[in-house]
Design an enzyme around this catalytic site. Structure first.
Site, PDB file in Angstrom:
ATOM      1  N   ASP A  98       0.815  -1.233   0.000  1.00  0.00           N
ATOM      2  CA  ASP A  98       0.000   0.000   0.000  1.00  0.00           C
ATOM      3  C   ASP A  98       0.842   1.273   0.000  1.00  0.00           C
ATOM      4  OD1 ASP A  98      -2.249  -1.726   0.330  1.00  0.00           O
ATOM      5  OD2 ASP A  98      -1.826  -1.785   2.468  1.00  0.00           O
ATOM      6  N   LYS A 145       2.319   2.374  -5.034  1.00  0.00           N
ATOM      7  CA  LYS A 145       3.011   1.906  -6.243  1.00  0.00           C
ATOM      8  C   LYS A 145       2.173   2.139  -7.493  1.00  0.00           C
ATOM      9  CE  LYS A 145       3.228  -2.232  -4.502  1.00  0.00           C
ATOM     10  NZ  LYS A 145       2.780  -2.023  -3.129  1.00  0.00           N
ATOM     11  N   LYS A 169       0.274   4.478  -8.437  1.00  0.00           N
ATOM     12  CA  LYS A 169       0.426   5.790  -9.054  1.00  0.00           C
ATOM     13  C   LYS A 169       1.773   5.914  -9.782  1.00  0.00           C
ATOM     14  CE  LYS A 169       0.905  10.163  -7.104  1.00  0.00           C
ATOM     15  NZ  LYS A 169       0.374  11.241  -6.280  1.00  0.00           N
ATOM     16  N   ALA A 204      -3.687  -7.826  -4.043  1.00  0.00           N
ATOM     17  CA  ALA A 204      -3.133  -6.484  -4.232  1.00  0.00           C
ATOM     18  C   ALA A 204      -4.271  -5.483  -4.404  1.00  0.00           C
ATOM     19  CB  ALA A 204      -2.250  -6.465  -5.475  1.00  0.00           C
ATOM     20  N   GLY A 205      -3.990  -4.249  -4.120  1.00  0.00           N
ATOM     21  CA  GLY A 205      -4.997  -3.215  -4.348  1.00  0.00           C
ATOM     22  C   GLY A 205      -4.290  -1.973  -4.824  1.00  0.00           C
ATOM     23  N   HIS A 206      -4.312  -1.754  -6.114  1.00  0.00           N
ATOM     24  CA  HIS A 206      -3.621  -0.594  -6.654  1.00  0.00           C
ATOM     25  C   HIS A 206      -4.653   0.450  -7.067  1.00  0.00           C
ATOM     26  CE1 HIS A 206       0.157  -3.112  -7.821  1.00  0.00           C
ATOM     27  NE2 HIS A 206      -0.022  -2.976  -6.537  1.00  0.00           N
ATOM     28  N   GLN A 248       2.216  -5.966  -3.404  1.00  0.00           N
ATOM     29  CA  GLN A 248       2.504  -5.979  -1.965  1.00  0.00           C
ATOM     30  C   GLN A 248       3.830  -5.236  -1.691  1.00  0.00           C
ATOM     31  OE1 GLN A 248       1.607  -9.463  -3.207  1.00  0.00           O
ATOM     32  NE2 GLN A 248      -0.387  -8.531  -3.055  1.00  0.00           N
ATOM     33  N   ARG A 291      -5.974   0.522   8.274  1.00  0.00           N
ATOM     34  CA  ARG A 291      -4.555   0.135   8.313  1.00  0.00           C
ATOM     35  C   ARG A 291      -3.930   0.613   9.614  1.00  0.00           C
ATOM     36  NH1 ARG A 291      -3.946   2.373   2.290  1.00  0.00           N
ATOM     37  NH2 ARG A 291      -4.813   0.578   1.207  1.00  0.00           N
ATOM     38  N   GLY A 297      -0.257  14.180  -3.061  1.00  0.00           N
ATOM     39  CA  GLY A 297      -1.711  14.048  -3.201  1.00  0.00           C
ATOM     40  C   GLY A 297      -2.012  12.843  -4.062  1.00  0.00           C
TER      41      GLY A 297
HETATM   42  P1  IMP Z   1      -2.511 -12.733   1.841  1.00  0.00           P
HETATM   43  O1  IMP Z   1      -1.576 -12.188   0.814  1.00  0.00           O
HETATM   44  O2  IMP Z   1      -3.964 -12.462   1.511  1.00  0.00           O
HETATM   45  O3  IMP Z   1      -2.258 -14.174   2.159  1.00  0.00           O
HETATM   46  O4  IMP Z   1      -2.252 -11.942   3.217  1.00  0.00           O
HETATM   47  C1  IMP Z   1      -1.046 -12.074   3.946  1.00  0.00           C
HETATM   48  C2  IMP Z   1      -0.644 -10.747   4.572  1.00  0.00           C
HETATM   49  O5  IMP Z   1      -0.258  -9.835   3.553  1.00  0.00           O
HETATM   50  C3  IMP Z   1      -1.765 -10.047   5.349  1.00  0.00           C
HETATM   51  O6  IMP Z   1      -1.202  -9.349   6.438  1.00  0.00           O
HETATM   52  C4  IMP Z   1      -2.324  -9.056   4.354  1.00  0.00           C
HETATM   53  O7  IMP Z   1      -2.946  -7.972   4.977  1.00  0.00           O
HETATM   54  C5  IMP Z   1      -1.048  -8.655   3.641  1.00  0.00           C
HETATM   55  N1  IMP Z   1      -1.289  -8.184   2.265  1.00  0.00           N
HETATM   56  C6  IMP Z   1      -1.522  -8.921   1.173  1.00  0.00           C
HETATM   57  N2  IMP Z   1      -1.661  -8.151   0.092  1.00  0.00           N
HETATM   58  C7  IMP Z   1      -1.479  -6.884   0.514  1.00  0.00           C
HETATM   59  C8  IMP Z   1      -1.453  -5.616  -0.159  1.00  0.00           C
HETATM   60  O8  IMP Z   1      -1.598  -5.498  -1.374  1.00  0.00           O
HETATM   61  N3  IMP Z   1      -1.245  -4.545   0.644  1.00  0.00           N
HETATM   62  C9  IMP Z   1      -1.029  -4.635   1.975  1.00  0.00           C
HETATM   63  N4  IMP Z   1      -1.012  -5.784   2.630  1.00  0.00           N
HETATM   64  C10 IMP Z   1      -1.241  -6.905   1.902  1.00  0.00           C
END
Ligand code: IMP
Length: 427
Positions: A12, A15, A17, A38-40, A224, A305, A415
């Protein structure tokens, strides 16, 4: 010019952006690890794109998008994201390539992720429940794995799913008392995706070799953050892939020697979602201030978070681990309004001060942070365009981080918009 972008903290970092900005000059953007965990977020004008599986380059028409072998693909999420972009007039037709060797996340992986976490109770990892760990475990276990290439052979896939689901049903009913899954229903779902995914499935390693031979510009997008790397992160509170740039070779077949720039992305502070040690965590009004001002809620799960000060010990470690040559510091604007700001420059563990990241992350649980405390700034940075516009205390903060992590900070995020970046050197 080939470039790899990776997170230097626990994910988080912003990346999406940075990838989006660099994708403008790239022929091809490649995801090499992780999956729909992932969450971009990419914000362009008044449009907000939250991508989980597709490379962030997907929002740039004309940019080829590669999901390489190291990614675990959830076709349900993939379909949803393709549809979402299509509705906004962005087509991926002919420019999305998925490795035939990428493993497929199916319903039983998501179920197993949830059941296992529930059973762990307070010792849970805090996963995203996207089935990531169970899918990678099947990949390593080999006998019960489904890869994208299996979509080409429906009869074999049907048989394989029967075998896998019979095994999983025994496991889930014994361990978790869960009701059985229907193998044919899972197969039917796969068939419903088949026509859409088949044209995208290819040998992405060869595709990338050819792109290199043609001197095309490739952007490798790490998902990640490096501290969540399976081998080098804060195990067991990590994800199940190599989330540092070390994942590049196994994740897409391209060794580091073909990459010209390794850009590490870090926030001006630290955040983490899920369980695990977090030495600089501020479980107080400072953490709350950062969370609200920085909108620190998960893109994938919506979870708040955990927030804390910048950890220069951890980031110096991930800089070395990833062969990072320059850094982008995001969310500098979020720190505005704090009387003072802190940078963790060392840990004190069992009375000894250390500046290296411990190999056994359990040592972090008792680590006391040694901070360098600096004057904060009140000014809103979000409209500032040049480094010289920043208040002196913000510049001092950036330069102190730079001194600790040992590489230049070349971009500063002030921003969420694509345009809200201060460049300290030309792209
Ligand atoms: P998993 O990848 O869903 O197995 O989660 C394992 C750990 O990685 C957990 O603490 C999640 O919150 C963290 N995690 C997985 N993907 C992300 C991400 O894209 N951003 C932040 N934390 C992540």
């Amino acid at each position: 010019m080939n470039c790899c972008i990776a997170g230097l903290q626990w994910g988080d970092e912003g990346k999406g952006k940075v990838v989006d900005i660099l994708a403008e000059q790239s022929d091809c953007v490649v995801r090499y690890n992780g999956g729909a965990n992932a969450g971009h977020t990419v914000i362009i004008g008044d449009q907000r794109f939250a991508l989980h599986l597709l490379p962030s380059g997907a929002v740039r028409p004309g940019c080829r998008c590669v999901i390489a072998n190291g990614v675990v693909v959830d076709p349900a999420v993939l379909m949803e994201e393709i549809r979402g972009l299509q509705e906004r007039g962005i087509s991926l037709q002919g420019r999305l390539f998925i490795s035939e060797n990428a493993h497929v996340v199916l319903d039983y992986h998501k179920l197993e992720d949830r059941l296992r976490e529930e059973a762990l109770g307070k010792n849970k990892i805090g996963t995203t429940a996207r089935g990531i760990g169970p899918c990678y475990a099947d990949k390593v276990g080999r006998s019960y794995a489904v890869r994208m290439a299996d979509f080409r052979r429906p009869e074999e896939l049907k048989e394989k799913l029967r075998k896998i689901i019979s095994y999983k049903n025994k496991l889930f009913s014994t361990l978790y008392n869960a009701p059985p899954l229907d193998a044919d229903a899972v197969f039917e779902k796969c068939m419903s995706w088949r026509a859409a995914v088949l044209p995208c499935i290819t040998n992405t390693t060869q595709l990338l070799f050819e792109a290199i031979d043609k001197r095309q510009s490739i952007l490798f997008e790490g998902a990640q953050g490096s501290l969540l790397d399976l081998d080098h992160g804060t195990f067991p509170y990590v994800t199940s892939s190599n989330a540092s740039p070390l994942g590049l070779g196994p994740g897409c077949g391209i060794p580091a020697r073909y990459v010209d720039r390794f850009i590490g992305v870090a926030k001006a502070y630290s955040t983490r979602v899920g369980g695990g040690p977090f030495p600089t965590e501020q479980n107080n009004e400072i953490g709350q201030y950062i969370r609200e001002k920085g909108h620190e809620y998960g893109t994938t799960t919506g979870r708040p978070r955990r927030c804390g000060w910048f950890d220069a010990v951890a980031v110096s470690y991930t800089v070395r681990l990833g062969g990072i040559t320059e850094a982008a510091m995001m969310h500098l604007d979020t720190l505005a309004g704090l009387e003072e700001v802190k940078i963790c420059r060392a840990y004190r563990i069992d009375g000894r001060e250390i500046t290296f990241f411990p190999g056994d992350s359990r040592d972090l649980e008792t680590a006391e942070c040694v901070y360098e405390t600096m004057e904060g700034w009140k000014e809103d940075l979000s409209e500032m365009k040049h480094y010289s516009d920043l208040p002196a205390s913000a510049r001092r903060y950036v330069e102190t981080v730079e001194k600790h992590i040992g590489i230049p900070i070349t971009m500063l995020g002030v921003g969420p918009q694509r345009s809200q970046v201060i460049y300290r050197k030309p792209l």
